[in-house]
Write a protein that holds these residues in place. Structure first.
Motif, PDB file in Angstrom:
ATOM      1  N   LEU A  49      -2.615   8.925  -2.744  1.00 37.16           N
ATOM      2  CA  LEU A  49      -3.667   7.950  -2.468  1.00 37.16           C
ATOM      3  C   LEU A  49      -4.453   7.590  -3.727  1.00 37.16           C
ATOM      4  O   LEU A  49      -4.928   6.461  -3.857  1.00 37.16           O
ATOM      5  CB  LEU A  49      -4.620   8.498  -1.389  1.00 37.16           C
ATOM      6  CG  LEU A  49      -3.971   8.835  -0.044  1.00 37.16           C
ATOM      7  CD1 LEU A  49      -5.006   9.432   0.904  1.00 37.16           C
ATOM      8  CD2 LEU A  49      -3.333   7.603   0.572  1.00 37.16           C
ATOM      9  N   SER A  66       5.378   6.747   6.472  1.00 37.77           N
ATOM     10  CA  SER A  66       5.097   5.316   6.446  1.00 37.77           C
ATOM     11  C   SER A  66       5.132   4.808   5.008  1.00 37.77           C
ATOM     12  O   SER A  66       5.042   5.568   4.044  1.00 37.77           O
ATOM     13  CB  SER A  66       3.734   5.036   7.079  1.00 37.77           C
ATOM     14  OG  SER A  66       2.708   5.727   6.384  1.00 37.77           O
ATOM     15  N   GLU A  67       5.247   3.489   4.870  1.00 35.46           N
ATOM     16  CA  GLU A  67       5.394   2.913   3.536  1.00 35.46           C
ATOM     17  C   GLU A  67       4.169   3.150   2.662  1.00 35.46           C
ATOM     18  O   GLU A  67       4.276   3.328   1.451  1.00 35.46           O
ATOM     19  CB  GLU A  67       5.678   1.411   3.663  1.00 35.46           C
ATOM     20  CG  GLU A  67       7.008   1.100   4.343  1.00 35.46           C
ATOM     21  CD  GLU A  67       7.277  -0.393   4.398  1.00 35.46           C
ATOM     22  OE1 GLU A  67       6.398  -1.156   3.916  1.00 35.46           O
ATOM     23  OE2 GLU A  67       8.334  -0.789   4.908  1.00 35.46           O
ATOM     24  N   LYS A  68       2.991   3.141   3.274  1.00 32.12           N
ATOM     25  CA  LYS A  68       1.783   3.338   2.467  1.00 32.12           C
ATOM     26  C   LYS A  68       1.668   4.763   1.948  1.00 32.12           C
ATOM     27  O   LYS A  68       0.991   5.006   0.936  1.00 32.12           O
ATOM     28  CB  LYS A  68       0.552   2.981   3.291  1.00 32.12           C
ATOM     29  CG  LYS A  68       0.334   3.885   4.502  1.00 32.12           C
ATOM     30  CD  LYS A  68      -0.933   3.485   5.240  1.00 32.12           C
ATOM     31  CE  LYS A  68      -1.179   4.417   6.432  1.00 32.12           C
ATOM     32  NZ  LYS A  68      -2.429   4.058   7.151  1.00 32.12           N
ATOM     33  N   ASP A  69       2.304   5.709   2.615  1.00 36.49           N
ATOM     34  CA  ASP A  69       2.254   7.104   2.173  1.00 36.49           C
ATOM     35  C   ASP A  69       3.373   7.467   1.216  1.00 36.49           C
ATOM     36  O   ASP A  69       3.353   8.557   0.625  1.00 36.49           O
ATOM     37  CB  ASP A  69       2.303   8.044   3.385  1.00 36.49           C
ATOM     38  CG  ASP A  69       1.092   7.886   4.281  1.00 36.49           C
ATOM     39  OD1 ASP A  69       0.040   7.470   3.773  1.00 36.49           O
ATOM     40  OD2 ASP A  69       1.209   8.164   5.496  1.00 36.49           O
ATOM     41  N   SER A 125       5.371   5.694  -5.309  1.00 38.76           N
ATOM     42  CA  SER A 125       5.927   4.533  -5.993  1.00 38.76           C
ATOM     43  C   SER A 125       7.218   4.919  -6.704  1.00 38.76           C
ATOM     44  O   SER A 125       7.576   6.100  -6.801  1.00 38.76           O
ATOM     45  CB  SER A 125       4.907   3.978  -6.985  1.00 38.76           C
ATOM     46  OG  SER A 125       4.564   4.971  -7.937  1.00 38.76           O
TER      47      SER A 125
END
Length: 648
Positions: free
Chosen positions: A267, A348-351, A354
């Motif tokens: 995050l 999920s994609e946000k977690d 990169s």
């Protein structure tokens, strides 16, 4: 005048929680309660299993409305009596200085009898198992017993719980007391020291893992919340006289803040950069100061019996801890667990990290694994086990992300198949019934495959009878039950027809498997469908006659050419031997009389020789094509040559 005391009414008022009891009634109630406890005290002293006296004791004390099963008010009343009796037994054990689970234990005739409290628990457990009383009563007594006991006595109480795990886990008892048992175990865990009572805590956790099913959601962290309260405290300021780099000390122990909450790394990019920089310092230090095999053998984990849940963080111990292989492995395994969480599937994609972060994770993971291999003893074997555990952990991650579906599957009830219903095709060990049966025969009788009586080929008419009956409309056999659906049956029949009935076998391409059946087996109305038409027969006969005539013509031509060559050879040989010496003159006169010039005669001879050579070449080619016919011709030529040799 005061009414006579009614014992049943007082028991009912107590069970319903009615406090409007007069002083006289209360005294009578206490006396009855005391007498009931004495009845149970006497019962638990009886030898033998509880089956012989448990139900009679309850019936004597409660006098239930139903003969063998208590109602709700009666269950509550019995529970109050038993809890009071249990409290008195524990108090007596404490006053006597004995352990509560051994209180009242004696030796009779060389055999040790159980204590009063285990005996009481056995009686209640039997009543609950046989559904004479409410199933959660035994769990309530166990909870009270753990609350009244010291931690030393709690180990004995929990040993009793472990010994009765199979009975307590039965469905009729588990459904009524699972929450009470979970609360009891959690209260024990809160009272225990995580550093000093590690083994006892492990026993409780292992019991919960076996007692509750795998799919029990109360034991699963569904939301994936981390225990951030598990804080690792270390020194912030350098003490006097420290012999190590204090900056490295703070960098090393600061990693625990990130290990405590791995989700925060994805995050906040700044946290990830701080973590990677600190991690590289620690990894480079481990690599610059490798451990020798002697240091690894001196701290062999397999021979050590001391296990700590947390390491000490004093700066004075930092130098010694860096030389401990188990300490290094602890930190490196923490790194692998963190990397495995960041790469966990199903997030999920946000977690998700990169792409650049994934590359960094991969490089750091390889570096950590390399250091684990270098850490003695048996670094490669230890790394292999850790990788295997982390690989299996992925299955649990997927199971948790899917909502923890139950692992237990109820047995399928065998349903009677209705008449006419389609049955499921059975599975055979070797693919089909015939091969499986053949293998079974060969296993039971090794000579079964070589028995000459087994090699028997049935007649075509006998073999195709079942299919012919299926084709008869009068039989009324449904199409799905015809023998033509049996591939093995059809395959065998085609092999038999190819050997015994070639004409019927030829009908397979036009009529299918039903056309191979002999016509005499079919009824008249079905026979006409598979009988060839007259026009087809005549066409087929003419075609065969044409082929035969062409073949006969080719044979006649070959025989004629061979005879002509043989005749010319005979005439030439005879002329050569019988001609007079003045042949040339006679030939010249003859030619002149016929008006032919010598040049024309020479030209005729050359053409005759050329024709003879072509015919001879054609004969040789034909002899190679048809060996049998030409063999006789060649023999005839050889015989002619043999007969003519003596003439010369």
């Amino acid at each position: 005048m005061k009414e006579k005391f009614n014992e049943d009414e007082v028991w009912g008022d107590l069970g319903n929680g009615n406090k409007a009891l007069e002083d006289g009634d209360m005294l009578m109630l206490l006396s009855v309660c005391f007498s009931s406890q004495e009845v149970f005290r006497t019962a638990i002293l009886q030898p033998g299993p509880p089956e012989g006296f448990a139900l009679q004791t309850v019936q004597e004390v409660i006098k239930p409305q139903k003969g063998t099963k208590l109602v709700q008010d009666e269950n509550q009343l019995l529970e109050n009596i038993l809890r009071t009796l249990l409290q008195e037994l524990v108090s007596s054990a404490v006053q006597s200085g004995e352990q509560i689970m051994q209180y009242g234990q004696s030796i009779d005739d060389g055999e040790a009898t159980r204590g009063h409290i285990p005996r009481l628990l056995d009686v209640v457990l039997y009543l609950c198992e046989k559904e004479h009383v409410e199933g959660g009563m035994i769990f309530q007594l166990l909870e009270d017993l753990t609350e009244m006991s010291t931690m030393r006595n709690c180990k004995d109480v929990f040993g009793y719980i472990e010994s009765k795990q199979d009975i307590l886990g039965k469905q009729e008892l588990f459904a009524r007391g699972k929450l009470v048992m979970l609360r009891t175990c959690n209260q024990l865990l809160r009272r225990l020291s995580k550093a000093n009572d590690v083994v006892f805590c492990g026993r409780i956790l292992m019991f919960l893992a076996h007692f509750f099913p795998l799919s029990e959601r109360s034991a699963v962290n569904i939301k994936g919340v981390f225990n951030t309260s598990n804080e690792t405290k270390y020194e912030k300021d350098a003490p006097d006289g420290i012999s190590i780099d204090f900056n490295f000390y703070k960098t090393f122990w600061s990693l625990q803040e990130h290990f405590c909450n791995p989700a925060s790394l994805t995050l906040a990019p700044t946290k990830w950069q701080k973590f990677t920089s600190s991690l590289m310092v620690v990894l480079n230090t481990f690599e610059a100061q490798p451990l020798s095999d002697e240091e690894g053998d001196a701290n062999n984990l397999e021979e050590s019996a001391n296990f700590s849940i947390k390491y000490l963080t004093s700066s004075k111990l930092m130098g010694l801890e860096l030389k401990d292989p188990s300490f290094r492995r602890h930190i490196l395994v923490q790194c692998l667990i963190l990397f495995d969480y960041l790469k966990a599937p199903g997030k999920s994609e946000k977690d998700l990290p990169s792409e650049s972060m994934k590359e960094e994770i991969k490089s750091y993971e390889e570096h950590v694994k390399k250091l684990l291999e270098m850490t003695p003893p048996k670094g490669k074997s230890f790394l292999h086990k850790i990788e295997h555990i982390l690989e299996r952990e992925k299955n649990w991650v997927w199971w948790k992300r899917d909502g923890c579906p139950p692992f237990e599957k109820q047995p399928i009830e065998k349903k009677m198949v209705q008449d006419g219903a389609k049955k499921r095709r059975p599975r055979w060990r070797l693919g089909n019934k015939e091969l499986s049966q053949l293998w079974k025969w060969a296993d039971q009788n090794p000579n079964a495959l070589t028995d000459p009586q087994r090699l028997q080929t049935p007649a075509i008419t006998e073999y195709w009878k079942p299919l012919a009956e299926d084709m008869d409309p009068a039989a009324g056999i449904e199409a799905e039950y015809h023998h033509k659906n049996n591939r093995v049956y059809c395959w065998k029949g085609l092999r038999f027809s190819a050997r015994q009935d070639l004409e019927g076998f030829s009908k397979f391409t036009e009529y299918g498997i039903e056309g191979v059946v002999p016509l005499e087996l079919l009824p008249p109305e079905e026979r006409s469908k598979y009988t060839p038409k007259q026009n087809d027969r005549s066409k087929r006969a003419k075609k065969e006659e044409t082929k035969g005539a062409a073949h006969q013509v080719e044979e006649n031509q070959i025989a004629t050419v061979a005879n002509e060559i043989d005749g010319e050879g005979l005439r030439t040989d005879v002329g050569a031997f019988v001609a007079p010496l003045d042949t040339d003159n006679t030939a010249t006169v003859g030619n002149m009389s016929q008006g032919n010039s010598p040049m024309a005669d020479e030209h005729q001879k050359q053409s005759s020789d050329t024709d003879g050579g072509q015919e001879a070449g054609q004969l040789e080619d034909d002899a190679e094509v048809d060996a049998e016919g030409d063999a006789g011709m060649i023999d005839g030529e050889m015989e002619a040559e043999v007969d003519l040799d003596p003439i010369g």
